[in-house]
Design a protein around this motif. Structure first.
Motif, PDB file in Angstrom:
ATOM      1  N   LYS A 252      56.364  37.579  54.649  1.00 46.17           N
ATOM      2  CA  LYS A 252      56.523  38.376  53.428  1.00 46.17           C
ATOM      3  C   LYS A 252      56.844  37.503  52.228  1.00 46.17           C
ATOM      4  O   LYS A 252      56.367  37.758  51.124  1.00 46.17           O
ATOM      5  CB  LYS A 252      57.602  39.448  53.637  1.00 46.17           C
ATOM      6  CG  LYS A 252      57.111  40.621  54.469  1.00 46.17           C
ATOM      7  CD  LYS A 252      58.019  41.809  54.378  1.00 46.17           C
ATOM      8  CE  LYS A 252      57.413  42.991  55.138  1.00 46.17           C
ATOM      9  NZ  LYS A 252      56.169  43.468  54.534  1.00 46.17           N
ATOM     10  N   LEU A 253      57.642  36.464  52.436  1.00 47.72           N
ATOM     11  CA  LEU A 253      57.931  35.540  51.342  1.00 47.72           C
ATOM     12  C   LEU A 253      56.693  34.745  50.943  1.00 47.72           C
ATOM     13  O   LEU A 253      56.522  34.365  49.794  1.00 47.72           O
ATOM     14  CB  LEU A 253      59.050  34.575  51.749  1.00 47.72           C
ATOM     15  CG  LEU A 253      60.485  35.085  51.576  1.00 47.72           C
ATOM     16  CD1 LEU A 253      61.464  34.108  52.204  1.00 47.72           C
ATOM     17  CD2 LEU A 253      60.814  35.308  50.114  1.00 47.72           C
ATOM     18  N   SER A 254      55.813  34.510  51.918  1.00 47.18           N
ATOM     19  CA  SER A 254      54.584  33.760  51.676  1.00 47.18           C
ATOM     20  C   SER A 254      53.476  34.654  51.116  1.00 47.18           C
ATOM     21  O   SER A 254      52.827  34.318  50.123  1.00 47.18           O
ATOM     22  CB  SER A 254      54.126  33.099  52.982  1.00 47.18           C
ATOM     23  OG  SER A 254      52.957  32.356  52.796  1.00 47.18           O
ATOM     24  N   GLU A 255      53.281  35.812  51.738  1.00 47.50           N
ATOM     25  CA  GLU A 255      52.182  36.707  51.369  1.00 47.50           C
ATOM     26  C   GLU A 255      52.462  37.496  50.093  1.00 47.50           C
ATOM     27  O   GLU A 255      51.548  38.117  49.539  1.00 47.50           O
ATOM     28  CB  GLU A 255      51.898  37.663  52.523  1.00 47.50           C
ATOM     29  CG  GLU A 255      51.348  36.962  53.762  1.00 47.50           C
ATOM     30  CD  GLU A 255      51.254  37.881  54.982  1.00 47.50           C
ATOM     31  OE1 GLU A 255      51.691  39.049  54.866  1.00 47.50           O
ATOM     32  OE2 GLU A 255      50.764  37.418  56.023  1.00 47.50           O
ATOM     33  N   PHE A 256      53.702  37.468  49.640  1.00 46.61           N
ATOM     34  CA  PHE A 256      54.070  38.127  48.385  1.00 46.61           C
ATOM     35  C   PHE A 256      53.144  37.702  47.245  1.00 46.61           C
ATOM     36  O   PHE A 256      52.814  38.486  46.354  1.00 46.61           O
ATOM     37  CB  PHE A 256      55.528  37.774  48.048  1.00 46.61           C
ATOM     38  CG  PHE A 256      55.996  38.296  46.713  1.00 46.61           C
ATOM     39  CD1 PHE A 256      56.504  39.572  46.590  1.00 46.61           C
ATOM     40  CD2 PHE A 256      55.934  37.497  45.577  1.00 46.61           C
ATOM     41  CE1 PHE A 256      56.938  40.064  45.352  1.00 46.61           C
ATOM     42  CE2 PHE A 256      56.364  37.971  44.338  1.00 46.61           C
ATOM     43  CZ  PHE A 256      56.868  39.260  44.236  1.00 46.61           C
ATOM     44  N   TRP A 257      52.692  36.454  47.301  1.00 46.90           N
ATOM     45  CA  TRP A 257      51.922  35.881  46.192  1.00 46.90           C
ATOM     46  C   TRP A 257      50.417  36.113  46.309  1.00 46.90           C
ATOM     47  O   TRP A 257      49.683  35.877  45.345  1.00 46.90           O
ATOM     48  CB  TRP A 257      52.183  34.371  46.122  1.00 46.90           C
ATOM     49  CG  TRP A 257      53.631  34.039  46.164  1.00 46.90           C
ATOM     50  CD1 TRP A 257      54.356  33.630  47.257  1.00 46.90           C
ATOM     51  CD2 TRP A 257      54.574  34.103  45.081  1.00 46.90           C
ATOM     52  NE1 TRP A 257      55.666  33.441  46.926  1.00 46.90           N
ATOM     53  CE2 TRP A 257      55.839  33.725  45.594  1.00 46.90           C
ATOM     54  CE3 TRP A 257      54.461  34.444  43.734  1.00 46.90           C
ATOM     55  CZ2 TRP A 257      56.984  33.674  44.802  1.00 46.90           C
ATOM     56  CZ3 TRP A 257      55.604  34.394  42.941  1.00 46.90           C
ATOM     57  CH2 TRP A 257      56.840  34.018  43.475  1.00 46.90           C
ATOM     58  N   TYR A 258      49.952  36.590  47.447  1.00 45.84           N
ATOM     59  CA  TYR A 258      48.511  36.656  47.696  1.00 45.84           C
ATOM     60  C   TYR A 258      47.766  37.624  46.785  1.00 45.84           C
ATOM     61  O   TYR A 258      46.565  37.467  46.546  1.00 45.84           O
ATOM     62  CB  TYR A 258      48.240  37.061  49.151  1.00 45.84           C
ATOM     63  CG  TYR A 258      48.605  36.021  50.184  1.00 45.84           C
ATOM     64  CD1 TYR A 258      49.180  34.800  49.832  1.00 45.84           C
ATOM     65  CD2 TYR A 258      48.388  36.276  51.536  1.00 45.84           C
ATOM     66  CE1 TYR A 258      49.526  33.869  50.790  1.00 45.84           C
ATOM     67  CE2 TYR A 258      48.721  35.330  52.499  1.00 45.84           C
ATOM     68  CZ  TYR A 258      49.297  34.145  52.130  1.00 45.84           C
ATOM     69  OH  TYR A 258      49.638  33.218  53.096  1.00 45.84           O
ATOM     70  N   VAL A 292      40.359  25.871  39.473  1.00 46.90           N
ATOM     71  CA  VAL A 292      41.374  24.869  39.102  1.00 46.90           C
ATOM     72  C   VAL A 292      42.736  25.522  38.868  1.00 46.90           C
ATOM     73  O   VAL A 292      43.753  25.068  39.397  1.00 46.90           O
ATOM     74  CB  VAL A 292      40.929  24.088  37.843  1.00 46.90           C
ATOM     75  CG1 VAL A 292      42.085  23.245  37.295  1.00 46.90           C
ATOM     76  CG2 VAL A 292      39.753  23.193  38.181  1.00 46.90           C
ATOM     77  N   VAL A 293      42.757  26.581  38.081  1.00 44.68           N
ATOM     78  CA  VAL A 293      44.026  27.230  37.746  1.00 44.68           C
ATOM     79  C   VAL A 293      44.693  27.812  38.993  1.00 44.68           C
ATOM     80  O   VAL A 293      45.892  27.606  39.234  1.00 44.68           O
ATOM     81  CB  VAL A 293      43.807  28.330  36.688  1.00 44.68           C
ATOM     82  CG1 VAL A 293      45.076  29.153  36.505  1.00 44.68           C
ATOM     83  CG2 VAL A 293      43.389  27.716  35.364  1.00 44.68           C
ATOM     84  N   LEU A 294      43.925  28.517  39.823  1.00 39.60           N
ATOM     85  CA  LEU A 294      44.493  29.144  41.013  1.00 39.60           C
ATOM     86  C   LEU A 294      44.944  28.110  42.038  1.00 39.60           C
ATOM     87  O   LEU A 294      45.983  28.283  42.683  1.00 39.60           O
ATOM     88  CB  LEU A 294      43.483  30.109  41.635  1.00 39.60           C
ATOM     89  CG  LEU A 294      43.163  31.356  40.799  1.00 39.60           C
ATOM     90  CD1 LEU A 294      42.122  32.224  41.502  1.00 39.60           C
ATOM     91  CD2 LEU A 294      44.428  32.167  40.532  1.00 39.60           C
ATOM     92  N   THR A 295      44.179  27.041  42.202  1.00 40.65           N
ATOM     93  CA  THR A 295      44.561  25.989  43.148  1.00 40.65           C
ATOM     94  C   THR A 295      45.846  25.288  42.705  1.00 40.65           C
ATOM     95  O   THR A 295      46.737  25.011  43.524  1.00 40.65           O
ATOM     96  CB  THR A 295      43.434  24.945  43.300  1.00 40.65           C
ATOM     97  OG1 THR A 295      42.241  25.603  43.731  1.00 40.65           O
ATOM     98  CG2 THR A 295      43.816  23.882  44.327  1.00 40.65           C
ATOM     99  N   LEU A 296      45.942  25.003  41.416  1.00 44.43           N
ATOM    100  CA  LEU A 296      47.143  24.339  40.889  1.00 44.43           C
ATOM    101  C   LEU A 296      48.378  25.221  41.081  1.00 44.43           C
ATOM    102  O   LEU A 296      49.442  24.735  41.506  1.00 44.43           O
ATOM    103  CB  LEU A 296      46.945  24.023  39.405  1.00 44.43           C
ATOM    104  CG  LEU A 296      48.131  23.330  38.700  1.00 44.43           C
ATOM    105  CD1 LEU A 296      48.409  21.976  39.337  1.00 44.43           C
ATOM    106  CD2 LEU A 296      47.852  23.165  37.208  1.00 44.43           C
ATOM    107  N   ILE A 297      48.244  26.492  40.787  1.00 46.58           N
ATOM    108  CA  ILE A 297      49.364  27.425  40.976  1.00 46.58           C
ATOM    109  C   ILE A 297      49.787  27.463  42.437  1.00 46.58           C
ATOM    110  O   ILE A 297      50.989  27.396  42.758  1.00 46.58           O
ATOM    111  CB  ILE A 297      48.984  28.833  40.488  1.00 46.58           C
ATOM    112  CG1 ILE A 297      48.792  28.849  38.969  1.00 46.58           C
ATOM    113  CG2 ILE A 297      50.050  29.854  40.888  1.00 46.58           C
ATOM    114  CD1 ILE A 297      48.214  30.138  38.435  1.00 46.58           C
ATOM    115  N   ALA A 298      48.805  27.564  43.349  1.00 49.84           N
ATOM    116  CA  ALA A 298      49.102  27.638  44.783  1.00 49.84           C
ATOM    117  C   ALA A 298      49.771  26.366  45.287  1.00 49.84           C
ATOM    118  O   ALA A 298      50.696  26.416  46.102  1.00 49.84           O
ATOM    119  CB  ALA A 298      47.821  27.908  45.567  1.00 49.84           C
ATOM    120  N   LEU A 299      49.309  25.233  44.831  1.00 48.80           N
ATOM    121  CA  LEU A 299      49.873  23.949  45.267  1.00 48.80           C
ATOM    122  C   LEU A 299      51.329  23.813  44.819  1.00 48.80           C
ATOM    123  O   LEU A 299      52.204  23.430  45.610  1.00 48.80           O
ATOM    124  CB  LEU A 299      49.038  22.803  44.710  1.00 48.80           C
ATOM    125  CG  LEU A 299      49.439  21.384  45.135  1.00 48.80           C
ATOM    126  CD1 LEU A 299      49.386  21.244  46.648  1.00 48.80           C
ATOM    127  CD2 LEU A 299      48.540  20.350  44.474  1.00 48.80           C
TER     128      LEU A 299
END
Length: 443
Positions: A252-258, A292-299
């Motif tokens: 839940k802490l991880s998937e919150f951002w999906y 680029v934007v989504l990958t940077l945010i995820a990283l």
């Protein structure tokens, strides 16, 4: 600020509020009820989620595409999609009942609650109306309704949890959210007279024709649900529901951002569809910017949570969930592939490579199940987390190498990464220009 950015920010703001409420109640339930109860609830919700693709039938983005392309025949496609999804919702209840009857204990309370939740979840067949409003760039119409309903339901859940409500009552509240939102969507759509705009007659043949356009995405959705939720179900079957609780707390802490990359990509679907054949350079540039934007945010997100995983779990869930810390430190890195997948899914639809969406999700599901069978008996939740991370990587990147058509996306992806500094600089310049124009207007 253009309409895409406004819509994106509007939807993100709404989701932050709603996810915050839902997450708070989830944490409260985990802390008050304990791992055993929380594990049972998480198992029921995960099992029901396996059948949610049958209420969608792969038509969400297909409907958006055709509403944008044929605005005068919007209701023709909406009505056809509703008929298909209604059938899928009914079928999902039948399949769930058969599974519980022959493979689970039908007399068990959890089996009965799974069937009940799937039946109430069936009202999400009406959620296709949301994509009509996304295509029309009128998302505010439904946001207020969603916000009101989900807020009220979560407030009721809050009091139910504090009063130590039964598992049955909490599952019913979970399902009522789908029922109320679906019904309100339909009432709004009809009250605005959108159903009167139909120029073509809808029948069985038209519904079947639309179904065929979404069949690859339907199968893809089923496969995706398997590799997204099968871990908690297999933990319950191979270990126990308490192991599900520890895994669910981390997940839940991880998937919150999906949900955020999906929301952003949804808002840009219409623009990408328009520019694909009219301005390919703009189309490719938009794809690269999103990547680029989504990958940077995820990283950045993954590294931050990885560093604080153990104290974060203890702070949020309490000492009894310490086992979730190690699971979270692995599971969070799956967000990198999930964020990239949001853009890839749009690309596959726009390029009409529907079957490769299925291939990717089937590959992810197979890898996930096989790895879970090997890793869960020995490593429990940590094994499930590794299985999830590897399966997401296969489903979002590894499968692209299998065919020359999908390998063209690898070039776009790699070019995006190599040119990321220049793309970010260009985005910053564009934002600066927009800000300066807005500042001049307001002054």
């Amino acid at each position: 600020m253009n309409s895409n950015v406004k819509n994106s920010l509007f939807l993100i703001l709404e989701k932050v509020v709603l996810l915050g409420l839902s997450f708070f109640n989830s944490v409260l339930l985990a802390r008050i009820a304990g791992p055993a109860f929380f594990g049972d609830f998480s198992y029921i919700v995960s099992f029901a989620a396996l059948f949610s693709p049958l209420c969608i039938m792969g038509l969400n983005n297909v409907v958006t595409k055709y509403v944008v392309k044929h605005p005068k025949n919007s209701h023709y496609y909406i009505k056809s999609a509703l008929l298909i999804r209604l059938f899928g919702a009914i079928f999902s209840v039948l399949v769930t009942t058969i599974i519980c009857l022959y493979f689970l204990d039908i007399a068990d309370e959890k089996s009965k609650l799974i069937i009940l939740l799937v039946a109430m979840q069936g009202f999400t067949f009406l959620y296709v109306l949301e994509f009509f409003y996304i295509a029309k760039k009128q998302v505010a119409t439904l946001v207020r309704v969603r916000l009101t309903i989900i807020t009220i339901i979560n407030i009721v859940k809050l009091f139910a949890i504090l009063k130590s409500a039964s598992l049955q009552n909490l599952v019913i509240l979970q399902g009522l959210e789908c029922v109320f939102i679906g019904c309100c969507y339909y009432v709004i759509y009809i009250s605005q007279g959108n159903h009167k705009s139909i120029k073509r007659r809808t029948g069985l043949s038209s519904s079947l024709a639309l179904y065929k356009k979404g069949q690859w995405l339907l199968l893809s959705g089923v496969a995706a649900a398997l590799y997204l939720k099968i871990d908690q179900i297999m933990l319950a079957q191979l270990v126990n529901t308490e192991a599900v609780a520890y895994y669910a707390a981390a997940a839940k802490l991880s998937e919150f951002w999906y949900v955020f990359p999906v929301l952003i990509a949804n808002v840009y679907t219409a623009q990408l569809s328009h520019s694909r054949f009219k301005a390919y350079h703009t189309y490719k540039s938009t794809l690269q910017q999103l990547i680029v934007v989504l990958t940077l945010i995820a990283l950045l997100l993954s590294l931050f949570i990885w560093l604080l995983s153990q104290p974060l779990i203890t702070l949020v869930y309490g000492e009894s969930y310490q086992a979730s810390g190690a699971i979270l430190s692995i599971h969070i890195f799956a967000s990198i592939f999930i964020f990239q997948r949001a853009v890839l899914s749009k690309w596959l639809i726009i390029e009409k490579l529907y079957k490769y969406s299925l291939v990717s999700n089937v590959a992810g599901a197979v890898i996930n199940v096989l790895l879970n069978l090997v890793l869960i008996p020995k490593y429990h939740g940590i094994g499930a987390a590794w299985a999830t991370l590897i399966s997401y990587m296969v489903a979002s990147y590894g499968f692209l190498f299998i065919n020359y058509k999908t390998r063209s996306y690898i070039k776009i992806l790699h070019q995006s990464m190599l040119n990321s500094p220049f793309i970010l600089m260009k985005l910053a310049q564009n934002l600066k220009v927009h800000y300066e124009k807005h500042y001049k207007k307001t002054n």
